[in-house]
Design a protein around this motif. Sequence first.
Motif, PDB file in Angstrom:
ATOM      1  N   ASP A  13       0.822  -1.199   0.000  1.00 12.54           N
ATOM      2  CA  ASP A  13       0.000   0.000   0.000  1.00 12.54           C
ATOM      3  C   ASP A  13       0.857   1.250   0.000  1.00 12.54           C
ATOM      4  O   ASP A  13       0.563   2.226  -0.694  1.00 12.54           O
ATOM      5  CB  ASP A  13      -0.925   0.007   1.217  1.00 12.54           C
ATOM      6  N   LEU A  17       1.112   4.258  -2.886  1.00 14.16           N
ATOM      7  CA  LEU A  17       0.917   5.659  -2.541  1.00 14.16           C
ATOM      8  C   LEU A  17       2.169   6.468  -2.876  1.00 14.16           C
ATOM      9  O   LEU A  17       2.082   7.587  -3.394  1.00 14.16           O
ATOM     10  CB  LEU A  17       0.570   5.791  -1.059  1.00 14.16           C
ATOM     11  N   GLU A  43      -3.206   9.852   2.219  1.00 14.65           N
ATOM     12  CA  GLU A  43      -3.870   9.333   1.019  1.00 14.65           C
ATOM     13  C   GLU A  43      -4.994  10.258   0.565  1.00 14.65           C
ATOM     14  O   GLU A  43      -5.191  10.468  -0.638  1.00 14.65           O
ATOM     15  CB  GLU A  43      -4.413   7.929   1.258  1.00 14.65           C
ATOM     16  N   THR A  47      -5.253  11.986  -3.086  1.00 16.18           N
ATOM     17  CA  THR A  47      -6.458  11.806  -3.903  1.00 16.18           C
ATOM     18  C   THR A  47      -7.043  13.137  -4.326  1.00 16.18           C
ATOM     19  O   THR A  47      -7.435  13.330  -5.479  1.00 16.18           O
ATOM     20  CB  THR A  47      -7.509  10.988  -3.129  1.00 16.18           C
TER      21      THR A  47
END
Length: 264
Positions: A13, A17, A43, A47
């Motif tokens: 993960d 990222l 995150e 985004t």
Amino acid sequence: MTTADPISPVGNDSRELFARVQRLGLFGLLASWSEIASEPWLERLVTLEEHERKRRSLERRLKSARIGAFKPMADFDWAWPKRIDREALDDLFSLRFVEEGINAVLLGPNGVGKTMILRNLAHQATLRGHTVHFTTASGMLAELAAQESSAALSRRLRRYCQPKLLCVDEVGYLSYNSRYADLLFEVVTRRYDEPRSILLSTNKPFAEWSQVFPHAACVVTLIDRLVHRAEIVDIEADSYRLKEAKERAAKRAATRVTRRRAAG
């Protein structure tokens, strides 16, 4: 970068990222990665930045495309044309022809929806992330012909040769001299060599293009390069604009009759 590097991501993960931050070029975050990698807000921040950049990119592409106002394809009356290859049009809307760098030509008489289809295809290509420029043949050729130096012409040619998709509407509605034919030939040739797609509408079969560009020596080669890698959709129909005009006239006449009866 080695695994010993203090800003290297850890875990799948985190790696994903980290890659997103790299693509965005957020160097401040990258420089402090070892400190912020586990922050719960990170995150969400990335985004938001991705969405905003996509929004601004789309806004720029739509402005640059110059598509103008148009009716959506949901309003297209598929029952009106006497002949139209709907599967071929559906295939064009998949935009594979743009990805493959081949051309597409919409051929048919005036008022059958060619411009509507052209603008919808241009809009969909823009939404899909492609660079697009929409123009009429007369507008493009007049602009190119007006350039007074080779440097200025070269700059204007880039406007029509760089986008992934060039949409040229209304070829055949006017006739042009050899200078205009040579300029269209230059655009077609440059895009043919890339290759980059041209989406074009015309009311003239290619056999009649010698009437559009009389005395131009390049017409045969121009057509050859345009159609060598091209999907051609032939639309046979009476003018839909004329149909709508007649319907509006009939509706107004009926309204006047109703008013006269009510007044009497």
